[in-house]
Motif scaffolding. Structure first.
Motif, PDB file in Angstrom:
ATOM      1  N   UNK A 120      17.832  73.491  19.927  1.00 45.89           N
ATOM      2  CA  UNK A 120      16.990  72.994  21.021  1.00 45.89           C
ATOM      3  C   UNK A 120      15.672  73.758  21.099  1.00 45.89           C
ATOM      4  N   UNK A 121      15.748  75.073  20.937  1.00 51.83           N
ATOM      5  CA  UNK A 121      14.545  75.900  20.950  1.00 51.83           C
ATOM      6  C   UNK A 121      13.601  75.482  19.824  1.00 51.83           C
ATOM      7  N   UNK A 122      14.158  75.170  18.650  1.00 52.14           N
ATOM      8  CA  UNK A 122      13.330  74.778  17.514  1.00 52.14           C
ATOM      9  C   UNK A 122      12.624  73.459  17.707  1.00 52.14           C
ATOM     10  N   UNK A 123      13.224  72.562  18.497  1.00 53.49           N
ATOM     11  CA  UNK A 123      12.602  71.254  18.727  1.00 53.49           C
ATOM     12  C   UNK A 123      11.510  71.328  19.792  1.00 53.49           C
ATOM     13  N   UNK A 124      11.637  72.271  20.728  1.00 49.40           N
ATOM     14  CA  UNK A 124      10.668  72.389  21.831  1.00 49.40           C
ATOM     15  C   UNK A 124       9.426  73.124  21.348  1.00 49.40           C
ATOM     16  N   UNK A 125       8.326  72.404  21.192  1.00 46.73           N
ATOM     17  CA  UNK A 125       7.093  72.999  20.682  1.00 46.73           C
ATOM     18  C   UNK A 125       6.329  73.717  21.792  1.00 46.73           C
ATOM     19  N   UNK A 126       5.698  74.816  21.461  1.00 45.86           N
ATOM     20  CA  UNK A 126       5.119  75.707  22.465  1.00 45.86           C
ATOM     21  C   UNK A 126       3.871  75.118  23.124  1.00 45.86           C
ATOM     22  N   UNK A 127       3.791  75.270  24.450  1.00 47.84           N
ATOM     23  CA  UNK A 127       2.599  74.817  25.178  1.00 47.84           C
ATOM     24  C   UNK A 127       2.078  75.896  26.123  1.00 47.84           C
ATOM     25  N   UNK A 128       2.644  77.092  26.105  1.00 47.50           N
ATOM     26  CA  UNK A 128       2.229  78.110  27.075  1.00 47.50           C
ATOM     27  C   UNK A 128       1.824  79.408  26.383  1.00 47.50           C
ATOM     28  N   UNK A 129       2.815  80.217  25.982  1.00 44.32           N
ATOM     29  CA  UNK A 129       2.514  81.543  25.450  1.00 44.32           C
ATOM     30  C   UNK A 129       1.674  81.507  24.179  1.00 44.32           C
ATOM     31  N   UNK A 130       1.700  80.393  23.459  1.00 49.91           N
ATOM     32  CA  UNK A 130       0.916  80.309  22.230  1.00 49.91           C
ATOM     33  C   UNK A 130      -0.570  80.524  22.515  1.00 49.91           C
ATOM     34  N   UNK A 131      -1.021  80.157  23.709  1.00 52.08           N
ATOM     35  CA  UNK A 131      -2.419  80.370  24.065  1.00 52.08           C
ATOM     36  C   UNK A 131      -2.758  81.857  24.078  1.00 52.08           C
ATOM     37  N   UNK A 132      -1.807  82.685  24.516  1.00 54.47           N
ATOM     38  CA  UNK A 132      -2.016  84.132  24.530  1.00 54.47           C
ATOM     39  C   UNK A 132      -2.028  84.685  23.109  1.00 54.47           C
ATOM     40  N   UNK A 133      -1.012  84.320  22.311  1.00 56.05           N
ATOM     41  CA  UNK A 133      -0.953  84.834  20.939  1.00 56.05           C
ATOM     42  C   UNK A 133      -2.181  84.391  20.142  1.00 56.05           C
ATOM     43  N   UNK A 134      -2.597  83.166  20.332  1.00 58.17           N
ATOM     44  CA  UNK A 134      -3.766  82.657  19.627  1.00 58.17           C
ATOM     45  C   UNK A 134      -5.013  83.451  19.991  1.00 58.17           C
ATOM     46  N   UNK A 135      -5.178  83.740  21.275  1.00 57.22           N
ATOM     47  CA  UNK A 135      -6.357  84.491  21.706  1.00 57.22           C
ATOM     48  C   UNK A 135      -6.331  85.917  21.179  1.00 57.22           C
ATOM     49  N   UNK A 137      -5.014  87.049  18.536  1.00 58.92           N
ATOM     50  CA  UNK A 137      -5.220  87.093  17.086  1.00 58.92           C
ATOM     51  C   UNK A 137      -6.603  86.611  16.662  1.00 58.92           C
ATOM     52  N   UNK A 138      -7.432  86.178  17.631  1.00 57.35           N
ATOM     53  CA  UNK A 138      -8.759  85.674  17.288  1.00 57.35           C
ATOM     54  C   UNK A 138      -8.732  84.263  16.744  1.00 57.35           C
ATOM     55  N   UNK A 139      -7.752  83.462  17.184  1.00 57.10           N
ATOM     56  CA  UNK A 139      -7.659  82.077  16.732  1.00 57.10           C
ATOM     57  C   UNK A 139      -8.695  81.177  17.374  1.00 57.10           C
ATOM     58  N   UNK A 140      -8.713  79.935  16.967  1.00 55.50           N
ATOM     59  CA  UNK A 140      -9.671  78.942  17.456  1.00 55.50           C
ATOM     60  C   UNK A 140      -9.190  78.391  18.796  1.00 55.50           C
ATOM     61  N   UNK A 141      -9.884  78.731  19.872  1.00 56.57           N
ATOM     62  CA  UNK A 141      -9.462  78.357  21.218  1.00 56.57           C
ATOM     63  C   UNK A 141      -9.469  76.851  21.418  1.00 56.57           C
ATOM     64  N   UNK A 142     -10.526  76.192  20.914  1.00 50.97           N
ATOM     65  CA  UNK A 142     -10.640  74.746  21.127  1.00 50.97           C
ATOM     66  C   UNK A 142      -9.533  73.988  20.384  1.00 50.97           C
ATOM     67  N   UNK A 143      -9.310  74.341  19.121  1.00 51.78           N
ATOM     68  CA  UNK A 143      -8.273  73.644  18.362  1.00 51.78           C
ATOM     69  C   UNK A 143      -6.886  73.962  18.910  1.00 51.78           C
ATOM     70  N   UNK A 144      -6.705  75.154  19.434  1.00 54.15           N
ATOM     71  CA  UNK A 144      -5.420  75.493  20.040  1.00 54.15           C
ATOM     72  C   UNK A 144      -5.153  74.594  21.240  1.00 54.15           C
ATOM     73  N   UNK A 145      -6.184  74.379  22.060  1.00 49.47           N
ATOM     74  CA  UNK A 145      -6.030  73.495  23.227  1.00 49.47           C
ATOM     75  C   UNK A 145      -5.696  72.075  22.794  1.00 49.47           C
ATOM     76  N   UNK A 146      -6.339  71.607  21.721  1.00 46.52           N
ATOM     77  CA  UNK A 146      -6.082  70.248  21.235  1.00 46.52           C
ATOM     78  C   UNK A 146      -4.649  70.118  20.717  1.00 46.52           C
ATOM     79  N   UNK A 147      -4.224  71.077  19.888  1.00 51.01           N
ATOM     80  CA  UNK A 147      -2.876  71.010  19.317  1.00 51.01           C
ATOM     81  C   UNK A 147      -1.818  71.100  20.405  1.00 51.01           C
ATOM     82  N   UNK A 148      -2.042  71.980  21.387  1.00 53.03           N
ATOM     83  CA  UNK A 148      -1.103  72.103  22.504  1.00 53.03           C
ATOM     84  C   UNK A 148      -1.027  70.792  23.282  1.00 53.03           C
ATOM     85  N   UNK A 149      -2.186  70.163  23.507  1.00 47.42           N
ATOM     86  CA  UNK A 149      -2.200  68.893  24.235  1.00 47.42           C
ATOM     87  C   UNK A 149      -1.464  67.798  23.459  1.00 47.42           C
ATOM     88  N   UNK A 150      -1.687  67.733  22.146  1.00 46.78           N
ATOM     89  CA  UNK A 150      -1.006  66.739  21.314  1.00 46.78           C
ATOM     90  C   UNK A 150       0.504  66.977  21.334  1.00 46.78           C
TER      91      UNK A 150
END
Length: 550
Positions: A120-135, A137-150
């Protein structure tokens, strides 16, 4: 850099220590202060404890205030949009659930209840904490928001059949029935509320108080509070499960095995895929963390509603985030460790392709550039081998538009400049790193200059001793640290910021940069002051020559 940002830098620097303290504090509270659990569980939102919900919303809001929503339409129009979204969908909704199911079966063959919870955990894709890890690590904020929304939209539409497929058909588990409204409510609460708040904040404060105030005053103050929200959430989360962690430590340890394997495998495989596709580091980090992260609040709610609060399935979903937090924090540090090496390899390949193409077509290629091409066996930062000639760094606020275009122009003009005129060329941001503006990429591409292999960098990435010439692009020369001016030729070009303006303004600024880069090369080769030093201050240049004794 603002004082507020400096004063909170210790939070980032010592984050592993703070998270460890938060985890231990939570476990001890849960074990020795039982009343805490009752207090935290007194009320819930979509079957998640209100204190945890508050923490999740708190840590997501500052990150979503940073997303440049006004640029999202340009991102969707970019040539890489389809490939980016397709890669994300394949990794998140096919590769990740299969990997989690495989590891769950391989490591928990005798624990069907725990195994189903892990799936069940593997099927549930992240929409919360990933924003913190992405930030972090210096990830792309805009694309992270898009992927999370999708992923959020897809969770509403296909989570139920996906969970049934992987838990029952692939995993051979017991029958499962999932409340669609429960999934929808989870997405609306844990993504909808902070996303709407971030959009309203950005589009209300920026126009009224100005983009400079918003970027340099508001964001540096509110941004670090997302980490405080993370620490608070960890304390609450671990305190609610302190008894079960200690009393059933053997099962907790067993369940941790497939999770650790999953996080490491998915993160590494996704990063490797992005490297093969020559994806910029920021986007590679975003893809890797959105793939490795999971929506634990949704998995917990589904497990409790489907199997019961005291079920093995519910316990294993609770263990998920307890393992995820320290593992993904470790992956953040791994990501930052390999960042320079990742960029070096990708940029050198891109540059090598350009040089080889020019040589094959009979275009002029400098000896210094061919030497650089031969020396690419040494993995070094961008242009480090281009040591002949004056080394130049363009400095701007966010290293997104003007300084990126200047780096592109000067590298291009260097190819035709007299030998020994221009050496290493870089660009950097004063108050942090952003991303290369998509309109800047388009405008420069129209001039046969490819910025797609460039990336945003902070000035703290470089050493002042590496450069002979420092050029401020935005009239912010006074903000450039003094050590970057001493013994340097320093200029402040004071060019207008084209960000949030029509494409015509990008074209105008690009041409101004082109002219000044040409004059910069001429003044260096002829040993004179640049003619633009005669411009009025409003038009653009404070000029200070490099001392002759340096």
């Amino acid at each position: 850099m603002s004082g507020s940002k400096k004063s909170l830098s210790w939070l980032n620097k010592l984050l592993p220590l703070w998270i460890l303290i938060a985890m231990v504090t939570g476990i001890l509270l849960g074990k020795f202060v039982p009343s805490v659990q009752a207090a935290f569980n007194q009320s819930t939102i979509v079957d998640v404890s209100v204190p945890i919900a508050v923490g999740l919303l708190w840590m997501m809001y500052p990150v979503l205030c940073k997303v440049r929503y006004e640029e999202l339409p340009q991102l969707f129009k970019s040539q890489h949009a389809v490939k980016t979204i397709t890669t994300s969908l394949l990794v998140n909704w096919i590769f990740c659930p299969f990997v989690m199911t495989a590891f769950a079966w391989a490591t928990l063959p005798d624990l069907p209840g725990f195994r189903e919870g892990i799936v069940l955990v593997g099927v549930a894709r992240c929409i919360a904490m990933v924003l913190i890890w992405n930030e972090l690590s210096g990830g792309d904020t805009e694309w992270c928001a898009i992927i999370v929304a999708v992923n959020s939209i897809l969770q509403v539409l296909i989570f139920s059949p996906a969970a049934y497929f992987f838990c029952v058909i692939v995993g051979g588990g017991s029958n499962i029935s999932i409340d669609l409204w429960l999934v929808t409510r989870s997405v609306l609460v844990f993504l909808g509320i902070p996303l709407l708040a971030g959009i309203v904040t950005r589009f209300s404060l920026r126009p009224t108080l100005g983009s400079k105030w918003y970027d340099e005053k508001f964001l540096p103050v509110i941004g670090p509070t997302s980490l405080l929200g993370l620490l608070y959430t960890i304390v609450v989360m671990f305190s609610l499960q302190g008894n079960r962690i200690i009393d059933d430590f053997g099962s907790v340890a067993r369940v941790a095995v497939p999770l650790v394997l999953y996080f490491g495998t998915v993160f590494t495989a996704t990063f490797a895929l992005c490297a093969l596709q020559r994806v910029p580091y920021e986007l590679a980090a975003t893809q890797s963390f959105t793939a490795a992260g999971n929506n634990f609040e949704l998995a917990i709610a589904i497990a409790i509603a489907t199997y019961g609060v005291n079920s093995q399935q519910a316990l294993s979903t609770v263990i998920g985030p307890l393992i995820e937090v320290p593992i993904l924090l470790g992956l953040v540090h791994l990501s930052l460790f390999i960042k320079d090496r990742y960029e070096s390899v990708r940029q050198r390949r891109a540059k090598n392709g350009d040089l080889e193409g020019q040589a094959a077509s009979g275009q002029s290629v400098l000896v210094s550039d061919l030497t650089h091409l031969e020396d690419t066996v040494n993995i070094m930062p961008n242009d480090e081998k281009a040591s002949s000639g004056s080394s130049v760094i363009f400095v701007c606020r966010m290293n997104s538009c003007r300084s990126q275009m200047a780096e592109g122009w000067l590298k291009t003009l260097r190819m035709k400049a007299p030998a020994g005129t221009i050496g290493r060329v870089e660009s950097a941001g004063l108050i942090g790193q952003s991303r290369v503006h998509p309109v800047a990429i388009k405008v420069m591409k129209d001039r046969d200059i490819d910025l797609s292999s460039q990336f945003s960098k902070g000035i703290d990435r470089f050493s002042p001793s590496d450069f002979d010439i420092v050029i401020s692009m935005c009239g912010c020369g006074a903000s450039v640290p003094e050590e970057w001016k001493i013994g340097k030729r320093f200029e402040d070009w004071n060019l207008e910021d084209p960000d949030e303006q029509p494409e015509e303004k990008f074209v105008e600024v690009s041409e101004q940069i082109h002219e000044r880069c040409q004059e910069l090369i001429a003044s260096i080769s002829e040993g004179r002051a640049p003619t633009y030093s005669l411009y009025s201050e409003a038009d653009g240049c404070a000029y200070r020559p490099r001392p002759k004794n340096t």
